[in-house]
Design a protein around this motif. Sequence first.
Motif, PDB file in Angstrom:
ATOM      1  N   THR A 195     -36.293 -70.355 -58.118  1.00  8.09           N
ATOM      2  CA  THR A 195     -37.148 -70.238 -59.302  1.00  8.09           C
ATOM      3  C   THR A 195     -37.974 -68.953 -59.271  1.00  8.09           C
ATOM      4  O   THR A 195     -38.783 -68.707 -60.149  1.00  8.09           O
ATOM      5  N   ARG A 196     -37.777 -68.153 -58.241  1.00 12.03           N
ATOM      6  CA  ARG A 196     -38.433 -66.853 -58.070  1.00 12.03           C
ATOM      7  C   ARG A 196     -39.955 -66.954 -57.941  1.00 12.03           C
ATOM      8  O   ARG A 196     -40.673 -66.032 -58.273  1.00 12.03           O
ATOM      9  N   ARG A 197     -40.434 -68.095 -57.426  1.00  5.73           N
ATOM     10  CA  ARG A 197     -41.854 -68.179 -57.087  1.00  5.73           C
ATOM     11  C   ARG A 197     -42.124 -67.370 -55.821  1.00  5.73           C
ATOM     12  O   ARG A 197     -43.230 -66.934 -55.594  1.00  5.73           O
ATOM     13  N   LEU A 198     -41.094 -67.241 -55.003  1.00  3.17           N
ATOM     14  CA  LEU A 198     -41.145 -66.352 -53.839  1.00  3.17           C
ATOM     15  C   LEU A 198     -40.105 -65.272 -54.071  1.00  3.17           C
ATOM     16  O   LEU A 198     -38.929 -65.559 -54.225  1.00  3.17           O
ATOM     17  N   LEU A 199     -40.552 -64.033 -54.118  1.00  5.35           N
ATOM     18  CA  LEU A 199     -39.639 -62.926 -54.393  1.00  5.35           C
ATOM     19  C   LEU A 199     -39.335 -62.151 -53.122  1.00  5.35           C
ATOM     20  O   LEU A 199     -40.230 -61.539 -52.539  1.00  5.35           O
ATOM     21  N   PRO A 200     -38.080 -62.184 -52.668  1.00  4.54           N
ATOM     22  CA  PRO A 200     -37.708 -61.392 -51.496  1.00  4.54           C
ATOM     23  C   PRO A 200     -37.847 -59.893 -51.779  1.00  4.54           C
ATOM     24  O   PRO A 200     -37.542 -59.424 -52.867  1.00  4.54           O
ATOM     25  N   VAL A 201     -38.358 -59.164 -50.800  1.00  5.39           N
ATOM     26  CA  VAL A 201     -38.475 -57.712 -50.882  1.00  5.39           C
ATOM     27  C   VAL A 201     -37.765 -57.093 -49.685  1.00  5.39           C
ATOM     28  O   VAL A 201     -37.518 -57.755 -48.678  1.00  5.39           O
ATOM     29  N   LYS A 202     -37.443 -55.821 -49.789  1.00  2.00           N
ATOM     30  CA  LYS A 202     -36.744 -55.124 -48.708  1.00  2.00           C
ATOM     31  C   LYS A 202     -37.649 -55.055 -47.473  1.00  2.00           C
ATOM     32  O   LYS A 202     -38.813 -54.679 -47.564  1.00  2.00           O
ATOM     33  N   MET A 203     -37.087 -55.441 -46.335  1.00  2.64           N
ATOM     34  CA  MET A 203     -37.843 -55.489 -45.078  1.00  2.64           C
ATOM     35  C   MET A 203     -37.163 -54.596 -44.045  1.00  2.64           C
ATOM     36  O   MET A 203     -35.964 -54.368 -44.109  1.00  2.64           O
ATOM     37  N   ASP A 204     -37.955 -54.141 -43.095  1.00  2.00           N
ATOM     38  CA  ASP A 204     -37.403 -53.526 -41.892  1.00  2.00           C
ATOM     39  C   ASP A 204     -38.383 -53.810 -40.761  1.00  2.00           C
ATOM     40  O   ASP A 204     -39.413 -54.455 -40.977  1.00  2.00           O
ATOM     41  N   ALA A 205     -38.095 -53.344 -39.565  1.00  2.00           N
ATOM     42  CA  ALA A 205     -38.924 -53.666 -38.403  1.00  2.00           C
ATOM     43  C   ALA A 205     -40.384 -53.250 -38.594  1.00  2.00           C
ATOM     44  O   ALA A 205     -41.286 -53.882 -38.052  1.00  2.00           O
ATOM     45  N   THR A 206     -40.641 -52.219 -39.390  1.00  2.00           N
ATOM     46  CA  THR A 206     -42.015 -51.737 -39.562  1.00  2.00           C
ATOM     47  C   THR A 206     -42.820 -52.565 -40.564  1.00  2.00           C
ATOM     48  O   THR A 206     -44.043 -52.502 -40.566  1.00  2.00           O
ATOM     49  N   THR A 207     -42.146 -53.348 -41.417  1.00  2.00           N
ATOM     50  CA  THR A 207     -42.867 -54.132 -42.421  1.00  2.00           C
ATOM     51  C   THR A 207     -43.030 -55.596 -42.020  1.00  2.00           C
ATOM     52  O   THR A 207     -43.700 -56.355 -42.723  1.00  2.00           O
ATOM     53  N   ILE A 208     -42.455 -56.000 -40.904  1.00  2.00           N
ATOM     54  CA  ILE A 208     -42.582 -57.375 -40.419  1.00  2.00           C
ATOM     55  C   ILE A 208     -43.902 -57.495 -39.664  1.00  2.00           C
ATOM     56  O   ILE A 208     -44.153 -56.752 -38.717  1.00  2.00           O
ATOM     57  N   ARG A 209     -44.746 -58.429 -40.107  1.00  2.00           N
ATOM     58  CA  ARG A 209     -46.085 -58.553 -39.535  1.00  2.00           C
ATOM     59  C   ARG A 209     -46.221 -59.803 -38.680  1.00  2.00           C
ATOM     60  O   ARG A 209     -45.813 -60.890 -39.097  1.00  2.00           O
TER      61      ARG A 209
END
Length: 108
Positions: free
Chosen positions: A81-95
């Motif tokens: 339902t797109r309540r959670l929108l996936p975005v492009k990730m890489d090792a530097t954006t993972i918190r």
Amino acid sequence: GKTIITLGRVATADQMRALASGEAVSFFYGKTAVSVTHDKADSLYAAEVPADRVVQSGEIWHLIGDPSPAYQNLTIEQVVTRRLLPVKMDATTIRDGCYYVLELVDPT
């Protein structure tokens, strides 16, 4: 034709880093473990979720309020339902301290 099965799974920051580096990560679908890999040549997409929206039942991390954590129907509903929108990730954006919702697609 092929049927596409879409699953949503909550992943920890460590699981996301493993996927980003090309390692296999296991998730559960019911009582069945499913091994997931990601081709490093492709972009990795996920939706970040704050820790206060996630809880662990046994070995499974899932969204709070999911009535069937082993299947994570609430998670996939949030993705579809797109309540959670996936975005492009890489090792530097993972918190650290955050969780990530992955949309897994299995052509069968």
